[in-house]
Design an enzyme around this catalytic site. Structure first.
Site, PDB file in Angstrom:
ATOM      1  N   GLU A  81      34.434  36.487  44.526  1.00 39.83           N
ATOM      2  CA  GLU A  81      35.164  37.627  45.471  1.00 39.83           C
ATOM      3  C   GLU A  81      35.097  36.992  46.883  1.00 39.83           C
ATOM      4  O   GLU A  81      33.926  37.323  47.301  1.00 39.83           O
ATOM      5  CB  GLU A  81      35.011  39.024  44.960  1.00 39.83           C
ATOM      6  CG  GLU A  81      35.229  39.273  43.751  1.00 39.83           C
ATOM      7  CD  GLU A  81      36.834  39.360  43.104  1.00 39.83           C
ATOM      8  OE1 GLU A  81      37.683  39.128  44.066  1.00 39.83           O
ATOM      9  OE2 GLU A  81      37.290  39.354  42.092  1.00 39.83           O
ATOM     10  N   CYS A  88      34.190  47.764  41.448  1.00 41.87           N
ATOM     11  CA  CYS A  88      33.646  46.759  41.826  1.00 41.87           C
ATOM     12  C   CYS A  88      33.925  46.274  43.154  1.00 41.87           C
ATOM     13  O   CYS A  88      32.926  46.008  44.006  1.00 41.87           O
ATOM     14  CB  CYS A  88      34.197  45.463  40.978  1.00 41.87           C
ATOM     15  SG  CYS A  88      33.551  45.520  39.269  1.00 41.87           S
ATOM     16  N   HIS A 101      33.238  38.355  39.652  1.00 42.02           N
ATOM     17  CA  HIS A 101      33.648  39.158  38.484  1.00 42.02           C
ATOM     18  C   HIS A 101      33.514  38.093  37.297  1.00 42.02           C
ATOM     19  O   HIS A 101      33.994  36.700  37.479  1.00 42.02           O
ATOM     20  CB  HIS A 101      35.289  39.345  38.654  1.00 42.02           C
ATOM     21  CG  HIS A 101      35.764  40.689  38.969  1.00 42.02           C
ATOM     22  ND1 HIS A 101      36.042  41.228  40.375  1.00 42.02           N
ATOM     23  CD2 HIS A 101      35.356  41.754  38.283  1.00 42.02           C
ATOM     24  CE1 HIS A 101      36.212  42.427  40.279  1.00 42.02           C
ATOM     25  NE2 HIS A 101      35.689  42.820  39.089  1.00 42.02           N
TER      26      HIS A 101
HETATM   27  N1  PCA Z   1      34.378  46.035  36.314  1.00 45.94           N
HETATM   28  C1  PCA Z   1      35.093  47.206  37.000  1.00 45.94           C
HETATM   29  C2  PCA Z   1      34.115  48.299  37.337  1.00 45.94           C
HETATM   30  C3  PCA Z   1      33.009  47.757  36.663  1.00 45.94           C
HETATM   31  C4  PCA Z   1      33.001  46.535  36.005  1.00 45.94           C
HETATM   32  O1  PCA Z   1      32.307  45.951  35.401  1.00 45.94           O
HETATM   33  C5  PCA Z   1      35.862  46.592  38.134  1.00 45.94           C
HETATM   34  O2  PCA Z   1      36.167  45.458  38.194  1.00 45.94           O
HETATM   35  O3  PCA Z   1      36.087  47.516  39.213  1.00 45.94           O
END
Ligand code: PCA
Length: 208
Positions: free
Chosen positions: A83, A145, A171
């Protein structure tokens, strides 16, 4: 060099979250010149005790890391996703406390966005060089996140955590066993670990 790695607890009806599995595993490995800590974050919005941000703040204060790598799961991701941007907006799904935010800021009056301070391109290239698909992303979404990434970068930028030299968010796709239940793309755990391990190495080796 002290590195903090975080992952999230399971959410959305799943009983595993690969982000926690990966962060815990990598933090437990021997890294030359690096001491790693792991913290599991609750899937709870806001800043109260029991929230992800409260757990993150407490851990950063205790560990005083120079590098912070937060991991989360994206059931839509096909690649290990680095990200680049966190935005000042909470407008996502329901958290594990049953709270759903709509049109809310992460920090009232805060800047619209922060860039990750990780070398995201180098990390993605290192992951790809291991044969593990990686991508750079311009949106961490508007759920937890993104919220954690924004709070992390804000705290490092405003001097609250001035010892943090590099921070950001990765992610990861869901695991095949999750995809079997709810559909969508997935990536085997050993691929995820291999790719993320290489990207972390590409980050810390030059800093050391
Ligand atoms: N993914 C979510 C919140 C917790 C996670 O592992 C997100 O992408 O916001």
């Amino acid at each position: 060099m002290r590195v903090l790695m975080t992952g999230f607890e399971p959410f959305g009806g799943s009983d595993v979250n690969p982000s926690a599995v990966i962060a815990a595993q990598l933090a437990g490995e021997d890294w030359p010149g690096m001491v790693a800590a792991f913290r599991l974050l609750p899937v709870v919005t806001g800043v109260e005790t029991g929230s992800a941000r409260a757990a993150l703040s407490e851990t950063i204060a205790a560990v005083q890391p120079e590098v912070v790598l937060c991991f989360g799961e994206s059931a839509r991701a096909t690649h290990v996703t680095f990200e680049r941007v966190a935005v000042n907006l909470r407008d996502g799904g329901e958290d594990n406390a049953g709270v759903r935010c709509r049109d809310a800021p992460v920090e009232e009056g805060g800047p619209a966005a922060f860039f990750a301070t990780l070398p995201t391109r180098r990390m993605a290239d290192a992951c790809e060089a291991e044969g593990v698909p990686a991508s750079l992303s311009m949106s961490a979404g508007t759920f937890l996140c993104n919220e954690v990434m924004y709070a992390l970068l804000s705290g490092a930028a405003c001097g609250r955590w001035s010892f943090v030299r590099a921070a950001g968010f990765i992610h990861v796709p869901q695991l095949p066993e999750q995809a079997r239940v709810r559909g969508g793309p997935s990536m085997p755990l050993d691929h995820l670990l291999r790719g993320v391990r290489a990207s972390v190495f590409s980050l810390v080796a030059p800093l050391g």
